[in-house]
Design an enzyme around this catalytic site. Structure first.
Site, mmCIF file in Angstrom:
data_model
loop_
_atom_site.group_PDB
_atom_site.id
_atom_site.type_symbol
_atom_site.label_atom_id
_atom_site.label_comp_id
_atom_site.label_asym_id
_atom_site.label_seq_id
_atom_site.Cartn_x
_atom_site.Cartn_y
_atom_site.Cartn_z
ATOM 1 N N GLY A 34 0.838 -1.198 0.000
ATOM 2 C CA GLY A 34 0.000 0.000 0.000
ATOM 3 C C GLY A 34 0.867 1.239 0.000
ATOM 4 N N GLY A 37 1.926 5.619 4.432
ATOM 5 C CA GLY A 37 0.866 6.201 5.239
ATOM 6 C C GLY A 37 -0.429 5.426 5.217
ATOM 7 N N GLY A 39 -0.880 2.512 6.467
ATOM 8 C CA GLY A 39 -1.032 1.719 7.684
ATOM 9 C C GLY A 39 -0.386 0.350 7.645
ATOM 10 N N SER A 41 2.810 -0.801 8.214
ATOM 11 C CA SER A 41 3.639 -1.148 9.376
ATOM 12 C C SER A 41 2.804 -1.234 10.646
ATOM 13 C CB SER A 41 4.758 -0.123 9.564
ATOM 14 O OG SER A 41 5.683 -0.191 8.497
ATOM 15 N N SER A 108 6.068 -1.788 -2.079
ATOM 16 C CA SER A 108 6.091 -2.714 -3.231
ATOM 17 C C SER A 108 5.132 -2.237 -4.318
ATOM 18 C CB SER A 108 5.789 -4.146 -2.799
ATOM 19 O OG SER A 108 4.724 -4.244 -1.891
#
Length: 201
Positions: A34, A37, A39, A41, A108
């Site tokens: 994604g 920012g 989310g 991690s 990715s």
């Protein structure tokens, strides 16, 4: 990339099925993708925390952390991003063999690079999690100020601004990380792990 010449793979007596039996769960890779920012991690570490409390052996490969060590020599051009993911995919193979549930939080951005990683790891070993969050929300969450710098031209090759992001067409799990509460997102992933008999608790 060709294999190193004159190197023969050693077959260990203690193998993946034996390690999985000892651990009490199957090994798998949860690949979070994604925008910055979105989310990734936060969700990956929250899922790991839940699994850890359930007695599972886990490890999170975080994009920023990996670039401090294993991939510190790589920049952010598309070829370097590809090599970054190739190295991670090879590392994940080792963790699968160790019987560990690995969680990878990487932007990715290209479908072809994610396909390459899946091919290395083995498609049957990957659960792709798309952290589906609109760019405007990601920019609102920009605690590091990176989107602002990218908009100002201070950062080159920034995904979503000056470098493309190709959203997965058929992710295994598509989660609206822009609006759903964190624990609801975690629950969705744990449910899938149970449905696929990765974890039995």
């Amino acid at each position: 990339m060709p294999s190193s010449p004159h190197v023969i793979r050693h077959k260990a007596a203690v193998n993946r099925p034996r390690r999985e039996t000892l651990n009490g769960h199957r090994s798998i890779n949860l690949w979070f993708t994604g925008l910055s920012g979105s989310g990734k991690s936060t969700l990956a570490h929250a899922v790991e925390e839940r699994l850890h409390l359930m007695g599972c052996r886990t490890y999170v490969f975080d994009g920023d952390n990996v670039r401090h060590g294993l991939c510190r020599d790589l920049g952010f051009s598309l070829p370097e991003r590809k090599e970054n993911l190739r190295r991670i995919a090879e590392m994940i193979k080792l963790f699968l063999d160790a019987g560990v549930i690995s969680l990878t939080a990487f932007i990715s951005p290209l479908e072809s690079d994610r396909a390459m990683a899946k091919e290395i790891i083995g498609p049957e070993n990957v659960i792709e999690v798309y952290c589906n969050c609109p760019l405007e929300i990601c920019e609102q969450r920009d605690v590091k100020g990176l989107y602002k710098k990218a908009r100002a031209g201070e950062i080159q090759n920034y995904t979503g601004i000056s470098s493309p992001y190709e959203a997965p067409q058929q992710p295994d799990i598509d989660i609206d990380t822009g609006t759903l509460p964190l624990q609801e997102c975690v629950n969705k992933i744990i449910t899938v792990l149970r449905e696929r008999w990765i974890i039995l608790k």
